[in-house]
Scaffold this active site. Sequence first.
Site, mmCIF file in Angstrom:
data_model
loop_
_atom_site.group_PDB
_atom_site.id
_atom_site.type_symbol
_atom_site.label_atom_id
_atom_site.label_comp_id
_atom_site.label_asym_id
_atom_site.label_seq_id
_atom_site.Cartn_x
_atom_site.Cartn_y
_atom_site.Cartn_z
ATOM 1 N N LEU A 88 0.833 -1.195 0.000
ATOM 2 C CA LEU A 88 0.000 0.000 0.000
ATOM 3 C C LEU A 88 0.874 1.255 0.000
ATOM 4 O O LEU A 88 1.184 1.798 1.058
ATOM 5 C CB LEU A 88 -0.889 -0.052 1.258
ATOM 6 C CG LEU A 88 -2.284 0.520 1.147
ATOM 7 C CD1 LEU A 88 -3.126 0.050 2.321
ATOM 8 C CD2 LEU A 88 -2.261 2.022 1.078
ATOM 9 N N ALA A 89 1.294 1.665 -1.166
ATOM 10 C CA ALA A 89 2.226 2.790 -1.261
ATOM 11 C C ALA A 89 2.162 3.348 -2.678
ATOM 12 O O ALA A 89 2.665 2.730 -3.618
ATOM 13 C CB ALA A 89 3.644 2.329 -0.928
ATOM 14 N N GLU A 90 1.557 4.504 -2.829
ATOM 15 C CA GLU A 90 1.283 5.019 -4.177
ATOM 16 C C GLU A 90 2.546 5.459 -4.902
ATOM 17 O O GLU A 90 2.671 5.275 -6.113
ATOM 18 C CB GLU A 90 0.271 6.168 -4.107
ATOM 19 C CG GLU A 90 -1.131 5.750 -3.681
ATOM 20 C CD GLU A 90 -1.271 5.515 -2.190
ATOM 21 O OE1 GLU A 90 -0.339 5.879 -1.435
ATOM 22 O OE2 GLU A 90 -2.301 4.971 -1.760
ATOM 23 N N PHE A 113 -8.057 6.302 -5.210
ATOM 24 C CA PHE A 113 -8.887 7.512 -5.252
ATOM 25 C C PHE A 113 -7.999 8.700 -5.603
ATOM 26 O O PHE A 113 -6.797 8.700 -5.309
ATOM 27 C CB PHE A 113 -9.564 7.776 -3.894
ATOM 28 C CG PHE A 113 -10.730 6.886 -3.620
ATOM 29 C CD1 PHE A 113 -12.021 7.258 -4.011
ATOM 30 C CD2 PHE A 113 -10.562 5.672 -2.988
ATOM 31 C CE1 PHE A 113 -13.096 6.431 -3.769
ATOM 32 C CE2 PHE A 113 -11.636 4.839 -2.744
ATOM 33 C CZ PHE A 113 -12.907 5.217 -3.130
ATOM 34 N N PRO A 119 0.607 11.075 -2.741
ATOM 35 C CA PRO A 119 1.958 10.609 -2.362
ATOM 36 C C PRO A 119 2.834 10.290 -3.582
ATOM 37 O O PRO A 119 4.048 10.264 -3.471
ATOM 38 C CB PRO A 119 1.678 9.331 -1.562
ATOM 39 C CG PRO A 119 0.289 9.475 -1.069
ATOM 40 C CD PRO A 119 -0.450 10.252 -2.130
ATOM 41 N N HIS A 159 -11.909 11.527 -1.107
ATOM 42 C CA HIS A 159 -12.436 10.573 -2.081
ATOM 43 C C HIS A 159 -13.140 11.264 -3.241
ATOM 44 O O HIS A 159 -13.765 10.611 -4.050
ATOM 45 C CB HIS A 159 -13.420 9.611 -1.411
ATOM 46 C CG HIS A 159 -12.783 8.667 -0.446
ATOM 47 N ND1 HIS A 159 -12.258 9.086 0.748
ATOM 48 C CD2 HIS A 159 -12.577 7.330 -0.499
ATOM 49 C CE1 HIS A 159 -11.773 8.034 1.400
ATOM 50 N NE2 HIS A 159 -11.947 6.963 0.656
#
Lengths: 366, 389
Positions: A88-90, A113, A119, A159
């Site tokens: 989980l790391a954009e 989203f 990030p 969102h």
Amino acid sequence: MSPTATTSSAANGNVSAATAAAAARTADAGTQPVTFAKALNSALADAMALEDSVLVFGEDVGVLGGVFRITDGLTKRFGTGRCFDTPLAESGIVGMAIGMAMNGMRPVIEMQFDAFAYPAFEQIASHVAKMHNRTKGRMPLPMVIRIPYAGGIGGVEHHCDSSESYYAHTPGLKVFTPATVRDAYLMLREAIDSPDPVIFMEPKKLYWTKEQVDLEALRLSHETDAVPPTEGRAAVARSGTDATLIAYGPSVSTAMAAAEAAALEGRSLEVIDVRTIVPLDDATICESVRKTGRAVVIAEAPGFASVSSEIVARIQERCFHSLAAPVLRVTGFDTPYPAPKLEKYYLPSVDRILDAVDALQWEEGA
Amino acid sequence: MTTTEPRDAIEQVSSKFGITPEDYMLPARTEIHMLDINGKLHPSGQQGAEPGHEYPLPSPKALVDAYEQLVIGRRVNDQNSALVRQGRMAVYPSSHGQEACQVAAALCLGENDWMFPTYRDTVAVMAKGVAPMEVMAGFRGDWHSGYDPKQYKVSIQSTPLTTQLLHAVGVAHAAKLRGEDTVVLAMCGDGATSEGDFHEALNFAAVFNLPVIFFVQNNQYAISVPLSQQSVAPSLAHKAVGYGMAGERVDGNDLVALLAVLGRAVRLAREGNGPLLVEAHTYRMQAHTNADDATRYREDSEVQGWIDKDPVTRMRTYLADAGLLPQDTEARITAHAEAVATALRDGMNSENVPDPADLFAHVYSTPTTQMAEQAAMLADELAREEDAK
């Protein structure tokens, strides 16, 4: 965090407009009601079937099929090497996609989203946008960053952002945003085929709208180049003579509903669907504005320093002598995106668009 | 896709060394040295006394070849710094003092392996084979980058810290998915380990069990900020265990140890054992760039202490004592380094006028209508300027 599925779009009539448009289409053989989400899903599947180098990855895109189900079934059909979940790391997702594109792949990645893409902004602005230029084209980055964006779904904070201006302002990125089910399919296929990186912005309130579409016919027409490209080509979504409404993504259906309502009052509005913000189709926009002499630009994003302000500036530079009135805008307010119970006051609505059209100096200009 | 699960990979490789996964992932209790500061080889057994951390001595030929690159690297650093002082180059972040790291980073890689360097890694980029004048295009202000990354399998010299580590992960991932034999070496400094992308890159590489070597040159300073203000971890190499990969720390001014440690890391990664983190303990002998004044944040005495550990002197002493550096060999190496420096000077002295049309030519694969309009405007301006002459 998942969005609530409740829709608060009664205020702007978007869903009903799209539904009406779909119902109005004649049902050809092979056509069936297809959602915007399904069209995107089919575009991904068809591109992956055609070309092994097309990969899909992101958060929850694997077994779950994405929080909006756009990647539904892709892992099952193509395996975990072709469609997979990442940590989980954009920034990691975008950065890894850059490396994959450097090494022969065509990654299509999902930012869950709009606001969760922030990030990754450094990777997007400093590398995705600049690698081609920095290497004089020796290192192209054929990759697509899919971003569900904008509001109208009663979503909580972070969102519902309309973040397109950040990307459009960054040279080197292309920014696509479809407004119809047909375009959702064709534009995503085109984005995946593009030698340039594309920020593909999906209006999330349209995911559940339906049109009568023949997906197999669309696939064939795309793969045989039987349809003209959408890149750099705005669509005339509705013809009219009195004024031009210019919109993109989530605002097109609102503009269409406004034009429908104006027609009942005897005013003929043309609606331009921008489709690709970058590259922007100045020619189609200006041709329409020169014809009608009046224009309103509609966008959900805050108007200040935005895509909508850019479009107004370009019309003014190119069509000044054809204008009967100042070009107006109906945009989101210059406030952060509001909480669900307040979004109906924030979003461009049919009434607000009609008010803007009424203010186009009809008495003096005629 | 056939993959070894990351957890299994660590279990398998640690059992090969006869140690626990934890002992495999943790760096040795002290950094790996092979040469002492007088250029004397440590007795075997001291070169990493712990099981799983023993490193064999590289071959004499490998050592002499590496020394040649080391001498060239030092010459390149000093030549480029001189060109900056003479105003013939805009900027040059020198790796003076770090040349052993630079050379080992390039020489540990094979033909199909990729390197992801930073702005300070010019010597490593040249040692991997990129033509010197193509490397210098960025520093002389001609363009942001001057070589073809695909041709050399060397990415552009990254300026934004650690962003390139994720690109390295992506290149390795793509290669793994296609079943190709490719190891990727990703370089960064001590300050960069504070960046978020450092964390994301190490984590992604470990989760996907990718053949990436993260090579941190800990040169003690991020411009002016010392390591103590970046991290209070026992060492930067210890960070590896948090990601489930092996870490090792090595004397970054000891070319023999660097070749041994990086060489083994590349071999382990190539065999499918996942990524590794190698921290080299070295020192940036000069200021961050010519625009920086290092006397504002560090004492001369500290710098003096590192002169005694100079990587070139140590290596030369060792090779000479071992009889590996006969006079003709040394003369050839010196002449080679001088030829590279001469080529740099000549290249920098030649006039190169970038084409203004290039401003618009490469932003997209095909210029947009708007780009074409702006290009025409600039061309018109230039034509009028020309007419006015």
